[in-house]
Motif scaffolding. Structure first.
Motif, PDB file in Angstrom:
ATOM      1  N   TYR B  33      -2.011   0.814  -2.037  1.00  0.00           N
ATOM      2  CA  TYR B  33      -2.882   1.977  -2.209  1.00  0.00           C
ATOM      3  C   TYR B  33      -3.557   1.921  -3.572  1.00  0.00           C
ATOM      4  CZ  TYR B  33       0.649   3.546   1.173  1.00  0.00           C
ATOM      5  OH  TYR B  33       1.517   3.639   2.236  1.00  0.00           O
ATOM      6  N   TYR B  35      -5.363   4.930  -6.126  1.00  0.00           N
ATOM      7  CA  TYR B  35      -5.687   6.318  -6.424  1.00  0.00           C
ATOM      8  C   TYR B  35      -6.412   6.343  -7.761  1.00  0.00           C
ATOM      9  CZ  TYR B  35      -2.174   7.782  -2.957  1.00  0.00           C
ATOM     10  OH  TYR B  35      -1.466   8.000  -1.800  1.00  0.00           O
ATOM     11  N   PHE B  45      -6.730  10.184  -3.782  1.00  0.00           N
ATOM     12  CA  PHE B  45      -6.575   8.995  -2.965  1.00  0.00           C
ATOM     13  C   PHE B  45      -7.915   8.269  -2.826  1.00  0.00           C
ATOM     14  CE2 PHE B  45      -5.086   6.390   0.474  1.00  0.00           C
ATOM     15  CZ  PHE B  45      -6.093   6.365   1.423  1.00  0.00           C
ATOM     16  N   SER B  48      -6.076   2.950   1.366  1.00  0.00           N
ATOM     17  CA  SER B  48      -4.792   2.334   1.710  1.00  0.00           C
ATOM     18  C   SER B  48      -5.075   1.029   2.449  1.00  0.00           C
ATOM     19  CB  SER B  48      -3.930   3.264   2.547  1.00  0.00           C
ATOM     20  OG  SER B  48      -4.584   3.600   3.752  1.00  0.00           O
ATOM     21  N   SER B  55      -6.609   0.614   5.966  1.00  0.00           N
ATOM     22  CA  SER B  55      -6.089   1.500   7.006  1.00  0.00           C
ATOM     23  C   SER B  55      -6.652   2.908   6.888  1.00  0.00           C
ATOM     24  CB  SER B  55      -4.566   1.535   6.982  1.00  0.00           C
ATOM     25  OG  SER B  55      -4.070   1.692   5.674  1.00  0.00           O
ATOM     26  N   GLU B  56      -7.012   3.298   5.691  1.00  0.00           N
ATOM     27  CA  GLU B  56      -7.646   4.607   5.497  1.00  0.00           C
ATOM     28  C   GLU B  56      -8.400   4.577   4.170  1.00  0.00           C
ATOM     29  OE1 GLU B  56      -4.927   7.906   5.860  1.00  0.00           O
ATOM     30  OE2 GLU B  56      -6.455   9.399   5.381  1.00  0.00           O
ATOM     31  N   PHE B  91      -4.734   4.183 -10.434  1.00  0.00           N
ATOM     32  CA  PHE B  91      -3.343   3.877 -10.134  1.00  0.00           C
ATOM     33  C   PHE B  91      -3.241   3.055  -8.859  1.00  0.00           C
ATOM     34  CE2 PHE B  91      -1.360   6.506 -13.264  1.00  0.00           C
ATOM     35  CZ  PHE B  91      -2.128   7.649 -13.385  1.00  0.00           C
ATOM     36  N   GLN B  98       5.329   3.266   5.312  1.00  0.00           N
ATOM     37  CA  GLN B  98       4.321   4.291   5.007  1.00  0.00           C
ATOM     38  C   GLN B  98       4.886   5.492   4.284  1.00  0.00           C
ATOM     39  OE1 GLN B  98       2.454   4.694   9.011  1.00  0.00           O
ATOM     40  NE2 GLN B  98       0.626   5.126   7.816  1.00  0.00           N
ATOM     41  N   GLN B 101       5.681   5.887  -1.633  1.00  0.00           N
ATOM     42  CA  GLN B 101       4.796   5.077  -2.451  1.00  0.00           C
ATOM     43  C   GLN B 101       5.314   5.025  -3.892  1.00  0.00           C
ATOM     44  OE1 GLN B 101       0.715   6.412  -1.860  1.00  0.00           O
ATOM     45  NE2 GLN B 101       1.161   6.847   0.283  1.00  0.00           N
TER      46      GLN B 101
END
Lengths: 113, 112
Positions: B33, B35, B45, B48, B55-56, B91, B98, B101
């Motif tokens: 991820y 951020y 966010f 990901s 994925s997103e 970050f 999932q 984190q």
């Protein structure tokens, strides 16, 4: 979309005092809940998490949090703080089947020796 | 205890320049991820990444942003043409699954 609110931006207390930090979220479905802590000069560290089961969750360093589903809340508590608990505390929420964490604005806690 | 690492810790760049922020996730983690936190604002966010694909992603993650896992250990965030408003702490995070984190120390990016 979900959102997270932390009511206090700054908290100042003395050692041995009790700490409670509020966190409320807005999302009607199943969520995973987290508290992260960031000590001065360090990275975000996971304090505790809730996925399911007992709504009272115990984490590291004597912290605990209680999930109250009816209030959409996940408040963090510590009965007796130490100077070393001085840090910024972040509440975060994730939709159970999702990927992203949604963070609150953080609460800076200063513990006076 | 293994940790997520990020380099550089600070980066200063000129508007319009490309930057690459680097992350080494924890070695057995499969989910990655990015951020960011603009000064005075919430951690947000960006994206990901799992199984070598996004994925997103958030609405912030537009065509100026890309992510890559060029080898078995690094995970990078590229900003093609930086803008002033890209100044933030970035970050990286990773997770075995999932649910949880783990975050790195961040890269502070300043765009002039």
């Amino acid at each position: 979309a979900q959102s997270v609110s932390q009511h206090n931006h700054h908290v100042i207390l003395s050692e041995a005092a009790s700490l409670e930090l509020g966190c409320n979220y807005s999302y009607g479905g199943t969520v995973n809940l987290f508290w992260y802590v960031q000590y001065p000069g360090q990275h975000l560290q996971l304090l505790l998490k809730y996925f399911s089961g007992d709504p009272l969750v115990k984490g590291i360093k004597g912290f605990e949090a209680e999930f109250i589903k009816s209030k959409f809340s996940f408040n963090l508590r510590k009965p007796s703080v130490q100077w070393s608990d001085t840090a910024e505390y972040f509440c975060a929420v994730k939709i159970a089947a999702g990927n992203k964490l949604t963070f609150g604005g953080g609460t800076r806690v200063l513990v006076k020796p | 205890e293994p940790e997520v690492t990020q380099t550089p810790s600070h980066q200063v760049t000129q508007m319009g320049q490309e930057v690459i922020l680097r992350c080494v996730p924890i070695s057995n983690h499969l989910y990655f991820y990015w951020y960011r936190q603009i000064l005075g604002q919430k951690v947000e966010f960006l994206v990901s990444f799992y199984n070598n694909e996004i994925s997103e992603k958030s609405e912030i993650f537009d065509d100026q942003f890309s992510v890559e896992r060029p080898d078995g250990s690094n995970f990078t965030l590229k900003i093609r043409s930086t803008k002033l408003e890209d100044s933030a702490m970035y970050f990286c995070a990773s997770g075995v699954h999932q649910e949880t984190q783990y975050f790195g120390p961040g890269t502070r990016l300043l765009v002039l």
